[in-house]
Design a protein around this motif. Sequence first.
Motif, short mmCIF file in Angstrom:
data_model
loop_
_atom_site.label_atom_id
_atom_site.label_comp_id
_atom_site.label_asym_id
_atom_site.label_seq_id
_atom_site.Cartn_x
_atom_site.Cartn_y
_atom_site.Cartn_z
N ALA A 79 0.83 -1.21 0.00
CA ALA A 79 0.00 0.00 0.00
C ALA A 79 0.86 1.26 0.00
CB ALA A 79 -0.94 -0.03 1.21
N ASP A 80 1.94 1.26 0.82
CA ASP A 80 2.82 2.43 0.88
C ASP A 80 3.49 2.65 -0.48
OD1 ASP A 80 2.18 2.78 3.50
OD2 ASP A 80 3.98 1.78 4.28
N VAL A 81 3.98 1.56 -1.12
CA VAL A 81 4.66 1.71 -2.40
C VAL A 81 3.69 2.22 -3.46
CG1 VAL A 81 5.78 0.43 -4.27
CG2 VAL A 81 6.39 -0.06 -1.90
N TRP A 82 2.45 1.69 -3.49
CA TRP A 82 1.47 2.10 -4.50
C TRP A 82 1.14 3.59 -4.37
CZ3 TRP A 82 -0.29 -0.26 -8.73
CH2 TRP A 82 -1.40 0.30 -9.40
N SER A 83 1.01 4.03 -3.09
CA SER A 83 0.66 5.45 -2.88
C SER A 83 1.78 6.38 -3.30
CB SER A 83 0.30 5.69 -1.41
OG SER A 83 1.44 5.43 -0.58
N GLY A 84 3.00 5.86 -3.34
CA GLY A 84 4.14 6.70 -3.71
C GLY A 84 4.40 6.77 -5.19
N LEU A 85 3.63 6.01 -6.01
CA LEU A 85 3.83 6.05 -7.45
C LEU A 85 3.28 7.36 -8.02
CD1 LEU A 85 2.81 2.41 -8.52
CD2 LEU A 85 5.09 3.31 -8.08
N ASP A 86 3.84 7.81 -9.11
CA ASP A 86 3.39 9.05 -9.76
C ASP A 86 2.13 8.77 -10.55
OD1 ASP A 86 5.66 10.26 -8.77
OD2 ASP A 86 6.84 9.83 -10.57
N GLU A 87 0.98 9.14 -9.96
CA GLU A 87 -0.31 9.02 -10.61
C GLU A 87 -0.46 7.68 -11.33
OE1 GLU A 87 -0.83 12.27 -13.23
OE2 GLU A 87 -0.74 13.78 -11.64
N PRO A 88 -0.51 6.59 -10.58
CA PRO A 88 -0.65 5.29 -11.22
C PRO A 88 -1.98 5.16 -11.95
CG PRO A 88 -1.03 5.10 -8.86
CD PRO A 88 -0.56 6.51 -9.09
N VAL A 89 -1.88 4.53 -13.16
CA VAL A 89 -3.08 4.28 -13.95
C VAL A 89 -3.60 2.90 -13.57
CG1 VAL A 89 -4.08 4.11 -16.24
CG2 VAL A 89 -2.19 5.69 -15.81
N GLY A 90 -4.51 2.78 -12.64
CA GLY A 90 -5.02 1.50 -12.22
C GLY A 90 -5.28 1.47 -10.74
N SER A 91 -5.42 0.28 -10.20
CA SER A 91 -5.74 0.12 -8.78
C SER A 91 -4.99 -1.06 -8.21
CB SER A 91 -7.25 -0.10 -8.61
OG SER A 91 -7.66 -1.28 -9.31
N LEU A 92 -4.83 -1.07 -6.88
CA LEU A 92 -4.14 -2.13 -6.15
C LEU A 92 -5.14 -2.88 -5.30
CD1 LEU A 92 -1.51 -3.53 -5.12
CD2 LEU A 92 -1.47 -1.78 -3.31
N ARG A 93 -5.09 -4.22 -5.36
CA ARG A 93 -5.94 -5.05 -4.51
C ARG A 93 -5.04 -5.99 -3.70
NH1 ARG A 93 -10.45 -7.86 -8.06
NH2 ARG A 93 -10.63 -9.01 -6.09
N ILE A 94 -5.17 -5.92 -2.40
CA ILE A 94 -4.38 -6.78 -1.50
C ILE A 94 -5.28 -7.95 -1.12
CG2 ILE A 94 -3.17 -6.94 0.70
CD1 ILE A 94 -2.62 -3.92 0.43
N GLU A 95 -5.00 -9.12 -1.74
CA GLU A 95 -5.81 -10.31 -1.52
C GLU A 95 -5.56 -10.93 -0.16
OE1 GLU A 95 -8.06 -11.17 -3.64
OE2 GLU A 95 -7.47 -9.89 -5.32
N SER A 96 -4.34 -10.86 0.32
CA SER A 96 -3.99 -11.37 1.65
C SER A 96 -2.72 -10.65 2.10
CB SER A 96 -3.78 -12.89 1.64
OG SER A 96 -2.84 -13.26 0.65
N ASP A 97 -2.43 -10.72 3.38
CA ASP A 97 -1.35 -9.90 3.93
C ASP A 97 -0.41 -10.76 4.77
OD1 ASP A 97 0.26 -7.83 4.71
OD2 ASP A 97 -1.12 -7.09 6.26
N PRO A 98 0.46 -11.55 4.12
CA PRO A 98 1.42 -12.34 4.90
C PRO A 98 2.54 -11.45 5.46
CG PRO A 98 1.87 -12.61 2.58
CD PRO A 98 0.62 -11.77 2.67
N VAL A 99 3.23 -11.99 6.48
CA VAL A 99 4.39 -11.30 7.04
C VAL A 99 5.64 -12.04 6.53
CG1 VAL A 99 5.60 -10.64 9.14
CG2 VAL A 99 3.10 -10.57 9.08
N ILE A 100 6.54 -11.27 5.95
CA ILE A 100 7.71 -11.84 5.29
C ILE A 100 8.96 -11.46 6.05
CG2 ILE A 100 9.03 -11.88 3.14
CD1 ILE A 100 6.44 -11.10 1.71
#
Length: 805
Positions: free
Chosen positions: A664-685
């Motif tokens: 989510a943080d990386v997506w928000s930092g993109l320059d006006e991304p054309v599209g959307s992000l969907r987080i299907e699950s949130d594992p810890v790596i």
Amino acid sequence: MGTQENYRGIGEFVDAVRHALVPATTRSELVSGLCESFPTREGDTRLWLGELDGTGTVIRPHAAAGVDRDALEAVPLDGSSAAAEALEAALTTGESQFVDRPVDGESDSDGQRTPTAVVPLIPAGTPYGALWITQETPFDADDRTALATLREALESALEAFDADGAVDDCGDARDITDPRSDERRLSRHRDRLTALTDRLLETVPTGVMMFDADGELAQFNQRAADIMGSSGVAAMNGAADSEWVLTTADGEPLSESAYPATRVLETGEALYSEEFRLEHPTNDPVWLSVNGAPVPEPQGATAAVLAFEDITDQKERERYLQDAKSQLEAATDAGAVGTWEWHIPEDRFVCGASFARTFGVDPDEARSGVPLEELTSSIHAADRERVAEQIREAVDGCEEYEAEYRVWDADGELRWVVARGHVECDEDGNPETFPGALADITDRKQVEEALKRHKDQLRTLIRLLPVGVVVAGAEGRFIEANETAKQIWGGDVFDAESPADYEKFPVWSAETGEPVTFEDRPMNRVLAGEELTEPEVLEMEAADGTRRVIMVHGMPVRDPTGDVSRGVVTITDITERKRREQQLERQNNRLESFASMLAHELRNPLSIGKIYLPAATDGDRAAASEVETALDRIEKTIEMLLVLTRGTELAVDPQPVSLGETAADVWSGLDEPVGSLRIESDPVIDVEPTHLTHLLENLFRNSVEHGSSDDRDGSRPDDAGSVTVRVGALEDGFYVEDTGPGIPADRRERVFEAGYTTGATGLGLGLTFIAQLAETYGWECAITDADDGGARFEFTGVTLVPRPR
């Protein structure tokens, strides 16, 4: 046939045809001449010549060799017998028939099959009859060639006469009273004889020379030239310009009248197996066995023909045997060999002086005879009982005797000897005498012991060498292999019955990747005489299934004659070295590429920083923000390059990181991304946060830049739709996929290569960074198709951290 003797037998039959043709003026006279001229053969070859009768349905035997002609019966060509079938097939097809089954009485007395040949005779295209031949062995290629020559000779002879008995004048009007017809007939006759003679000269396995009545060399065959060369041929009649000189067997020069051809011409008598030598100033002499005979010519003149064989090898063997005999006599005189005779009933052992001295016995007493015990007491104590037992066994069984043992001689020296003899018994089996001979083999034993020590030392050295060593015999079977070689090959694979058994272990060229054929493998090349002094690098699949890279050297071992008797190959396992070299090469290639890429990647933010730096120092917050962004970009580039250049050697400090939050943080930092992000699950790596951030940022940018276009060729039409990027967990990792056009299967390996890009801008390092980062953490990275056709990156082998409850 199949032997030189039988091959010569066919030559005799050809010669018989020639002799029968000379006086004949009709076919009838020719056949009668053949009956008289065919040689009487006592060997394996039997032959008869048959002629079709007037009806063309019966073969009647005429001339024969090796079989009683009176016992032969006419054969009707009605298919009623195997003989009839064979004769009919030969005359119908015009080809010789070869059969190995019993044919009408031609089987051996023990019922074995007798190979038979039926040769059709069709002079000038008109069937005449056939030639019937049997022998003990199947007809091989040489036999069939000889039979073809015999057929040609017979057909040529038969063709010289027409069916009515007059000489065939080749189509001209015949008038046997016309002198010109006689001339043509004789000319044709001479031509055929010349052709027949030429063919005979080239088929016989001996050298042949023909001399005219004046003693001049008229003709010689190729075998004569092969034996002695043209200069040697000239020497056979004393030519002054020849470098060779014909001498007697003792090496004495020949007088003018003593040359073989001259003797035959002057005396009119034949020569049989006389030996001569051809001497040369620089070459080795050639030994010849010469036969010669006079040949009558018209008007009472006499020519001569010589036939000779090269017996140089035979003479060398005779000389060798004579030398061996002389050496044996000298050895006996020198005491190296002694003889004995033991008269068993009276226990009287008689031997020569050499034998007696070897056993420390007085020679004078030994000549008269001494008890056996007096000699056996000198045998070394460790060998004495064994020798006594061998003597008892030979005497009890009236058998042969052979023993090797040590004995103390008259000078107190220990000598090795070998004794051989046999016990002679009377009719009742009682032993009477025991003669034998003794040889001193001390020198041989010393050499054998030294050789054994050297072999032991060599085996120890081979066993301790850090490289694999394999030894094979001349036939290709492995004789010895050390433990290192067995380890490299993944087991003891060196006990196969045949060299071909090793073909199941594939070998490739490490340089080209091409398979190495069995014949081109190092050991086979070494056994063929090649010296592999330059290292050959190969890749092999060992018996345990592992693939190894090996470096091979090899050398042939030759016997005293120069033939290869052994092959020795050394094998060094350089798999790890090759891996390090390849890794270093990849790193060097990356560094070389990165050097230019880094300059380009850093130049833009540095330029931006230089532009905005003056304004930022004057308090312009917007300018300061641009400078900060440029510096962040430089920092990210440096971190990415560290991963690319250091690879698996990069030190990492992993910690639990949320995939969903980071995405989510990386997506928000993109320059006006054309599209959307969907987080299907949130594992810890378990990963360094900055590494996961950079990985996701590169994947998201790749999806946005390429996933929203029609294809991943960098184009984006005006009506291109937005892309959806999905992030989720796998059983042992995570995935990132989009709804774009996907990546074609034939490009999936290339996209990870440094510099690969389909866009007009960019360095093509993003996906290279992802692949290297995955390798750094020990992850597996794979590209597949998403469910809706987009690109899907799967990362497995990832350490997932359970969330706290």
